[in-house]
Design a protein around this motif. Structure first.
Motif, short mmCIF file in Angstrom:
data_model
loop_
_atom_site.label_atom_id
_atom_site.label_comp_id
_atom_site.label_asym_id
_atom_site.label_seq_id
_atom_site.Cartn_x
_atom_site.Cartn_y
_atom_site.Cartn_z
N SER A 1 0.82 -1.21 0.00
CA SER A 1 0.00 0.00 0.00
C SER A 1 0.86 1.27 0.00
CB SER A 1 -0.93 0.01 1.21
OG SER A 1 -0.17 0.07 2.39
N ASP A 2 2.15 1.15 0.35
CA ASP A 2 3.03 2.32 0.34
C ASP A 2 3.58 2.63 -1.04
OD1 ASP A 2 2.77 2.75 3.06
OD2 ASP A 2 4.45 1.43 3.55
N LEU A 3 3.45 1.71 -1.98
CA LEU A 3 4.02 1.89 -3.31
C LEU A 3 3.47 3.13 -4.04
CD1 LEU A 3 5.97 0.78 -5.43
CD2 LEU A 3 4.06 -0.57 -6.32
N LYS A 52 2.26 5.90 -2.80
CA LYS A 52 2.75 7.09 -2.11
C LYS A 52 4.23 7.32 -2.44
CE LYS A 52 1.69 7.79 2.22
NZ LYS A 52 1.71 7.73 3.71
N MET A 53 5.01 6.23 -2.43
CA MET A 53 6.43 6.33 -2.73
C MET A 53 6.65 6.80 -4.18
SD MET A 53 9.38 3.42 -2.38
CE MET A 53 8.48 2.29 -3.40
N ILE A 104 13.52 4.36 -0.50
CA ILE A 104 12.91 3.13 -1.02
C ILE A 104 13.31 1.94 -0.14
CG2 ILE A 104 12.95 1.48 -2.92
CD1 ILE A 104 13.19 3.87 -4.81
N ARG A 158 13.96 1.88 2.98
CA ARG A 158 13.30 1.89 4.30
C ARG A 158 11.88 1.35 4.22
NH1 ARG A 158 15.41 6.03 8.42
NH2 ARG A 158 17.52 6.36 7.65
N PHE A 159 11.25 1.41 3.03
CA PHE A 159 9.90 0.87 2.89
C PHE A 159 9.88 -0.63 2.75
CE2 PHE A 159 8.80 5.26 1.53
CZ PHE A 159 7.82 5.49 2.47
N LYS A 160 11.01 -1.24 2.40
CA LYS A 160 11.04 -2.70 2.21
C LYS A 160 11.09 -3.42 3.52
CE LYS A 160 12.61 -3.55 -2.36
NZ LYS A 160 13.54 -4.24 -3.17
#
Length: 66
Positions: free
Chosen positions: A2-4, A6-7, A62, A64-66
């Motif tokens: 779901s953050d993709l 926004k990123m 990027i 940090r989102f993984k």
């Protein structure tokens, strides 16, 4: 996952801002230009460093989102 979106929006905004500034700046102070006769050699060293730092920050975000 779901953050993709926004990123991707943040990365797009950063690219838009960088592109806007580079359009008006043209070349940054510190870029090397040699002109001799009909030949011009342009080596954008400072521009390359700035782009490298920006890309490093983007990949850090990027990561940090993984």
């Amino acid at each position: 996952m779901s953050d993709l979106p926004k990123m991707m929006m943040v990365m797009g905004a950063l690219l838009l801002i960088v592109g806007f500034f580079l359009q008006f700046i043209g070349k940054l102070p510190g870029d090397i230009v040699f002109k001799k006769g009909n030949t011009t050699f342009y080596f954008p060293i400072v521009t390359s460093i700035v782009i490298s730092v920006i890309l490093s920050l983007i990949f850090l975000v990027i990561g940090r989102f993984k």
